[in-house]
Design a protein around this motif. Structure first.
Motif, PDB file in Angstrom:
ATOM      1  N   ASP A 231       0.848  -1.184   0.000  1.00 41.28           N
ATOM      2  CA  ASP A 231       0.000   0.000   0.000  1.00 41.28           C
ATOM      3  C   ASP A 231       0.885   1.235   0.000  1.00 41.28           C
ATOM      4  OD1 ASP A 231      -1.838   2.008   0.321  1.00 41.28           O
ATOM      5  OD2 ASP A 231      -2.798   1.164   2.092  1.00 41.28           O
ATOM      6  N   SER A 232       0.689   2.119  -0.982  1.00 37.54           N
ATOM      7  CA  SER A 232       1.525   3.316  -1.063  1.00 37.54           C
ATOM      8  C   SER A 232       1.155   4.345  -0.008  1.00 37.54           C
ATOM      9  CB  SER A 232       1.385   3.966  -2.441  1.00 37.54           C
ATOM     10  OG  SER A 232       0.126   4.602  -2.572  1.00 37.54           O
ATOM     11  N   ASN A 233      -0.043   4.217   0.580  1.00 33.93           N
ATOM     12  CA  ASN A 233      -0.500   5.186   1.576  1.00 33.93           C
ATOM     13  C   ASN A 233      -0.424   6.619   1.078  1.00 33.93           C
ATOM     14  OD1 ASN A 233      -1.202   3.560   3.962  1.00 33.93           O
ATOM     15  ND2 ASN A 233       0.957   2.985   3.925  1.00 33.93           N
TER      16      ASN A 233
ATOM     17  N   PHE B 292       6.858   8.224  -5.272  1.00 33.30           N
ATOM     18  CA  PHE B 292       8.224   7.701  -5.267  1.00 33.30           C
ATOM     19  C   PHE B 292       8.966   8.245  -6.486  1.00 33.30           C
ATOM     20  CE2 PHE B 292       5.603   4.764  -2.969  1.00 33.30           C
ATOM     21  CZ  PHE B 292       6.381   4.355  -1.903  1.00 33.30           C
ATOM     22  N   ILE B 293      10.151   8.819  -6.250  1.00 30.34           N
ATOM     23  CA  ILE B 293      10.987   9.341  -7.325  1.00 30.34           C
ATOM     24  C   ILE B 293      12.278   8.535  -7.326  1.00 30.34           C
ATOM     25  CG2 ILE B 293      12.166  11.357  -8.272  1.00 30.34           C
ATOM     26  CD1 ILE B 293      10.097  13.055  -6.695  1.00 30.34           C
ATOM     27  N   ILE B 294      12.555   7.869  -8.434  1.00 24.70           N
ATOM     28  CA  ILE B 294      13.697   6.956  -8.521  1.00 24.70           C
ATOM     29  C   ILE B 294      14.808   7.565  -9.358  1.00 24.70           C
ATOM     30  CG2 ILE B 294      14.470   4.710  -9.384  1.00 24.70           C
ATOM     31  CD1 ILE B 294      11.639   3.677  -8.904  1.00 24.70           C
TER      32      ILE B 294
ATOM     33  N   VAL C 222       3.408   3.725 -12.818  1.00 23.11           N
ATOM     34  CA  VAL C 222       4.842   3.977 -12.982  1.00 23.11           C
ATOM     35  C   VAL C 222       5.068   4.777 -14.262  1.00 23.11           C
ATOM     36  CG1 VAL C 222       7.140   2.954 -13.059  1.00 23.11           C
ATOM     37  CG2 VAL C 222       5.288   1.749 -11.876  1.00 23.11           C
ATOM     38  N   LEU C 223       5.800   5.884 -14.159  1.00 25.22           N
ATOM     39  CA  LEU C 223       6.047   6.763 -15.292  1.00 25.22           C
ATOM     40  C   LEU C 223       7.532   7.068 -15.426  1.00 25.22           C
ATOM     41  CD1 LEU C 223       3.282   9.438 -14.555  1.00 25.22           C
ATOM     42  CD2 LEU C 223       3.065   7.468 -16.087  1.00 25.22           C
ATOM     43  N   VAL C 224       7.995   7.221 -16.660  1.00 22.72           N
ATOM     44  CA  VAL C 224       9.309   7.813 -16.889  1.00 22.72           C
ATOM     45  C   VAL C 224       9.105   9.316 -16.787  1.00 22.72           C
ATOM     46  CG1 VAL C 224      11.191   8.167 -18.501  1.00 22.72           C
ATOM     47  CG2 VAL C 224      10.100   5.917 -18.335  1.00 22.72           C
ATOM     48  N   ALA C 225       9.801   9.955 -15.863  1.00 21.02           N
ATOM     49  CA  ALA C 225       9.563  11.363 -15.563  1.00 21.02           C
ATOM     50  C   ALA C 225       9.920  12.260 -16.737  1.00 21.02           C
ATOM     51  CB  ALA C 225      10.369  11.772 -14.335  1.00 21.02           C
TER      52      ALA C 225
ATOM     53  N   GLN D 254       7.359  18.018 -14.712  1.00 20.27           N
ATOM     54  CA  GLN D 254       6.215  17.169 -14.355  1.00 20.27           C
ATOM     55  C   GLN D 254       5.797  17.393 -12.906  1.00 20.27           C
ATOM     56  OE1 GLN D 254       6.823  12.966 -15.122  1.00 20.27           O
ATOM     57  NE2 GLN D 254       4.624  12.728 -15.449  1.00 20.27           N
ATOM     58  N   ARG D 255       4.499  17.552 -12.688  1.00 20.27           N
ATOM     59  CA  ARG D 255       3.993  17.714 -11.328  1.00 20.27           C
ATOM     60  C   ARG D 255       3.939  16.341 -10.646  1.00 20.27           C
ATOM     61  NH1 ARG D 255       1.448  21.353  -8.284  1.00 20.27           N
ATOM     62  NH2 ARG D 255       1.287  22.826 -10.011  1.00 20.27           N
ATOM     63  N   ILE D 256       4.393  16.281  -9.408  1.00 24.01           N
ATOM     64  CA  ILE D 256       4.415  15.035  -8.664  1.00 24.01           C
ATOM     65  C   ILE D 256       3.048  14.781  -8.034  1.00 24.01           C
ATOM     66  CG2 ILE D 256       5.509  13.769  -6.773  1.00 24.01           C
ATOM     67  CD1 ILE D 256       7.287  14.300  -9.229  1.00 24.01           C
ATOM     68  N   GLU D 257       2.492  13.612  -8.329  1.00 22.62           N
ATOM     69  CA  GLU D 257       1.200  13.210  -7.788  1.00 22.62           C
ATOM     70  C   GLU D 257       1.392  12.028  -6.853  1.00 22.62           C
ATOM     71  OE1 GLU D 257      -1.424  14.935  -8.403  1.00 22.62           O
ATOM     72  OE2 GLU D 257      -0.833  16.111 -10.162  1.00 22.62           O
TER      73      GLU D 257
END
Length: 205
Positions: free
Chosen positions: A12-14, A18-20, A42-45, A49-52
């Motif tokens: 659960d991400s709660n 996450f930025i990798i 999962v997205l390639v940034a 880009q706004r973080i959601e």
């Protein structure tokens, strides 16, 4: 494999994002591998880009990144912030942007990048986590071990326990409470071992 194992253990991400930042040539393949765990979107940034929440963002290899006003800003691959100071620079921007809500996790890598950034996160009231244990290629434990050796890491955990730590942090359990729980658990384990030894001695007498 380390990142796949991490997200496979994440039930659960709660609401966390996450930025990798990983050294991989094929970010699309990494995206697909993590998406295959079924945990999160999962997205390639991309630039600006706004973080959601409940989303994983993979920063393309060869680029540095900073977080400003909930958006990712990329840094040219020729800059030191995109190579030898990649994690330090990003963690510093994370600390400045999110303060006590920031959490950094150092899983693997060569060298000491990330240690200075972890210090910045600690100074802003955030939480630092580093991976310990088997599974890393030779040299890949240098980054987490550097942070641990600095005394800046709140939790040094095996890979499978890190998602649980994140869930506890997101649920608002304080670091002090978590550390006390760990100490209590260790004491209980020691008491159990002593009881087992005493029983074994009685049975053998």
């Amino acid at each position: 494999a380390t990142l796949q194992g991490f997200f496979r253990s994440l039930t659960d991400s709660n609401g966390m994002a996450f930025i990798i930042l990983a050294e991989v040539e094929d970010t699309d393949a990494l995206r697909d591998a993590i998406a295959g765990t079924g945990a999160l979107q999962v997205l390639v940034a991309t630039e600006e880009q706004r973080i959601e929440s409940a989303t994983v963002y993979i920063v393309p290899d060869g680029l540095g990144a900073a977080l400003e006003n909930d958006r990712l800003r990329f840094i040219s691959g020729d800059a030191p912030e995109a190579r030898q100071w990649r994690l330090d620079h990003f963690f510093t921007s994370l600390a400045e942007a999110q303060g006590e809500n920031s959490v950094c996790v150092i899983l693997s890598g060569e060298g000491s990048d990330g240690t200075i950034g972890a210090k910045m996160i600690k100074e802003r009231g955030g939480i630092t986590i580093a991976k310990v244990g088997e599974g890393a290629a030779p040299g890949d434990s240098e980054m987490p071990q550097s942070a641990i050796s600095s005394g800046l890491v709140d939790f040094a955990e095996v890979l499978e326990r890190i998602p649980d730590r994140l869930a506890q942090i997101r649920d608002g359990v304080s670091v002090i409470d978590l550390l006390v729980d760990d100490e209590t658990g260790a004491q209980q384990d020691e008491q159990a071992r002593q009881v087992q030894q005493e029983i074994a001695q009685i049975l053998s007498s």
